[in-house]
Design an enzyme around this catalytic site. Structure first.
Site, PDB file in Angstrom:
ATOM      1  N   ILE A 179       0.775  -1.032   0.039  1.00 54.05           N
ATOM      2  CA  ILE A 179       0.038  -0.007  -0.046  1.00 54.05           C
ATOM      3  C   ILE A 179       0.765   1.221   0.220  1.00 54.05           C
ATOM      4  CG2 ILE A 179      -0.144   0.293   2.365  1.00 54.05           C
ATOM      5  CD1 ILE A 179      -3.416   0.846   1.853  1.00 54.05           C
ATOM      6  N   ASN A 217      -2.915   1.841  15.312  1.00 51.34           N
ATOM      7  CA  ASN A 217      -3.574   1.318  16.549  1.00 51.34           C
ATOM      8  C   ASN A 217      -3.809   2.501  17.233  1.00 51.34           C
ATOM      9  OD1 ASN A 217      -1.113   2.285  18.189  1.00 51.34           O
ATOM     10  ND2 ASN A 217      -0.263   0.601  17.231  1.00 51.34           N
ATOM     11  N   GLY A 271       3.133  -4.220  10.927  1.00 51.73           N
ATOM     12  CA  GLY A 271       2.347  -4.339   9.737  1.00 51.73           C
ATOM     13  C   GLY A 271       2.136  -3.211   8.758  1.00 51.73           C
ATOM     14  N   ASP A 282       0.911  -0.208   9.598  1.00 56.17           N
ATOM     15  CA  ASP A 282       1.239   0.964  10.308  1.00 56.17           C
ATOM     16  C   ASP A 282       2.880   1.173  10.076  1.00 56.17           C
ATOM     17  OD1 ASP A 282       0.744   3.084  11.707  1.00 56.17           O
ATOM     18  OD2 ASP A 282       0.312   1.867  13.717  1.00 56.17           O
ATOM     19  N   SER A 288      -7.712  -5.026  10.147  1.00 52.07           N
ATOM     20  CA  SER A 288      -7.770  -5.957  11.267  1.00 52.07           C
ATOM     21  C   SER A 288      -7.478  -7.396  10.747  1.00 52.07           C
ATOM     22  CB  SER A 288      -9.101  -6.039  11.628  1.00 52.07           C
ATOM     23  OG  SER A 288      -9.421  -5.063  12.534  1.00 52.07           O
ATOM     24  N   THR A 289      -7.117  -7.796   9.338  1.00 56.57           N
ATOM     25  CA  THR A 289      -6.572  -9.319   9.053  1.00 56.57           C
ATOM     26  C   THR A 289      -5.288  -9.601   9.283  1.00 56.57           C
ATOM     27  OG1 THR A 289      -6.050  -8.514   6.931  1.00 56.57           O
ATOM     28  CG2 THR A 289      -8.592  -8.951   7.210  1.00 56.57           C
ATOM     29  N   TYR A 335      -4.445  -8.272  14.032  1.00 50.92           N
ATOM     30  CA  TYR A 335      -5.624  -7.945  14.936  1.00 50.92           C
ATOM     31  C   TYR A 335      -6.426  -9.321  14.664  1.00 50.92           C
ATOM     32  CZ  TYR A 335      -4.567  -3.546  16.879  1.00 50.92           C
ATOM     33  OH  TYR A 335      -4.608  -2.377  17.478  1.00 50.92           O
TER      34      TYR A 335
HETATM   35  P1  ADP Z   1      -4.366  -5.090  11.705  1.00 48.09           P
HETATM   36  O1  ADP Z   1      -3.497  -4.878  13.120  1.00 48.09           O
HETATM   37  O2  ADP Z   1      -5.284  -4.101  11.666  1.00 48.09           O
HETATM   38  O3  ADP Z   1      -4.584  -6.343  11.712  1.00 48.09           O
HETATM   39  P2  ADP Z   1      -1.868  -5.180  10.133  1.00 48.09           P
HETATM   40  O4  ADP Z   1      -1.146  -4.281   9.431  1.00 48.09           O
HETATM   41  O5  ADP Z   1      -1.276  -6.336  10.886  1.00 48.09           O
HETATM   42  O6  ADP Z   1      -3.150  -4.718  10.622  1.00 48.09           O
HETATM   43  O7  ADP Z   1      -2.520  -6.099   8.894  1.00 48.09           O
HETATM   44  C1  ADP Z   1      -3.525  -5.740   8.133  1.00 48.09           C
HETATM   45  C2  ADP Z   1      -3.386  -6.434   6.559  1.00 48.09           C
HETATM   46  O8  ADP Z   1      -2.527  -5.681   5.737  1.00 48.09           O
HETATM   47  C3  ADP Z   1      -2.956  -7.607   7.024  1.00 48.09           C
HETATM   48  O9  ADP Z   1      -3.861  -8.511   5.761  1.00 48.09           O
HETATM   49  C4  ADP Z   1      -1.565  -7.726   6.248  1.00 48.09           C
HETATM   50  O10 ADP Z   1      -0.930  -8.820   5.715  1.00 48.09           O
HETATM   51  C5  ADP Z   1      -1.593  -6.591   5.311  1.00 48.09           C
HETATM   52  N1  ADP Z   1      -0.235  -5.705   5.220  1.00 48.09           N
HETATM   53  C6  ADP Z   1       0.858  -5.680   5.883  1.00 48.09           C
HETATM   54  N2  ADP Z   1       1.667  -4.909   5.248  1.00 48.09           N
HETATM   55  C7  ADP Z   1       1.009  -4.203   4.185  1.00 48.09           C
HETATM   56  C8  ADP Z   1       1.511  -3.445   3.172  1.00 48.09           C
HETATM   57  N3  ADP Z   1       2.745  -2.898   3.190  1.00 48.09           N
HETATM   58  N4  ADP Z   1       0.770  -2.945   2.097  1.00 48.09           N
HETATM   59  C9  ADP Z   1      -0.382  -3.682   2.177  1.00 48.09           C
HETATM   60  N5  ADP Z   1      -0.973  -4.426   3.028  1.00 48.09           N
HETATM   61  C10 ADP Z   1      -0.017  -4.875   4.017  1.00 48.09           C
END
Ligand code: ADP
Length: 169
Positions: free
Chosen positions: A11, A24, A32, A34, A122-123, A126
């Site tokens: 992203i 968070n 992740g 964030d 959240s996937t 969380y």
């Molecule tokens: P949450 O705490 O809301 O679960 P996460 O960041 O751990 O947030 O994960 C949310 C989703 O984003 C997961 O499916 C994860 O695989 C995905 N993800 C992690 N890094 C990236 C990125 N750089 N770009 C897009 N999606 C990502």
């Protein structure tokens, strides 16, 4: 009508008006998406987040709500931070997850953003099951009353991409 598109990728590499962060409630960074957003977006995003903590959100951003900051060095105007619910096997927190998508689109409308990239909120850490997270994401965006022209779901891996693809005609 809002166009829903799917992309498999990172992203932080998207060119859009607004990138949504699965933050968070501290707003001060995490793992992740964030972590990736703060790393690539640089310190300006964290500086804005600290200002929010010092003003409106002294106790942090509540789950299901959304707030915008600069996008720093990202190829976007804004980052919209939203706090997804932690998945619970015993409590139905679906409405909070839907709220993340709705509230983020409201902030986008207030800013005049026309293209918005969302992660699968959240996937990750969380723990929300991917298929259900995809269903809630797509249904909520489809039903939203918004001027956003394109909602782009940016899915990190093939499993996530396929889960979202199953929700679209
Ligand atoms: P949450 O705490 O809301 O679960 P996460 O960041 O751990 O947030 O994960 C949310 C989703 O984003 C997961 O499916 C994860 O695989 C995905 N993800 C992690 N890094 C990236 C990125 N750089 N770009 C897009 N999606 C990502």
């Amino acid at each position: 009508m809002t166009r829903i598109t799917l992309v498999q990728g990172d992203i932080t590499r998207q060119s859009v008006d607004a990138i949504v962060n699965a933050a968070n409630s501290s707003l001060l960074g995490g793992g992740g998406v964030d972590g990736a957003i703060h790393r690539r977006g640089g310190p300006a995003i964290l500086a804005d987040c600290r200002k929010l903590r010092a003003s409106h959100y002294g106790k942090g951003l509540p789950t299901g709500q959304a707030v915008a900051t600069t996008a720093g060095d990202l190829d976007a105007q804004w980052v919209i931070h939203t706090v997804g619910p932690v998945h619970s096997p015993s409590l139905d927190r679906s409405e909070l997850l839907a709220s993340c998508y709705r509230e983020s689109l409201k902030r986008a409308d207030e800013l005049g953003a026309r293209t918005v990239a969302f992660p699968a909120i959240s996937t990750g850490i969380y723990g929300w099951p991917m298929d259900d997270g995809a269903r809630i994401a797509v249904e909520t965006v489809r039903d939203a009353d918004t001027a956003v022209e394109e909602v782009r779901f940016v899915l990190f891996d093939e499993r996530a991409y396929e889960a979202f693809a199953r929700q679209l005609p």
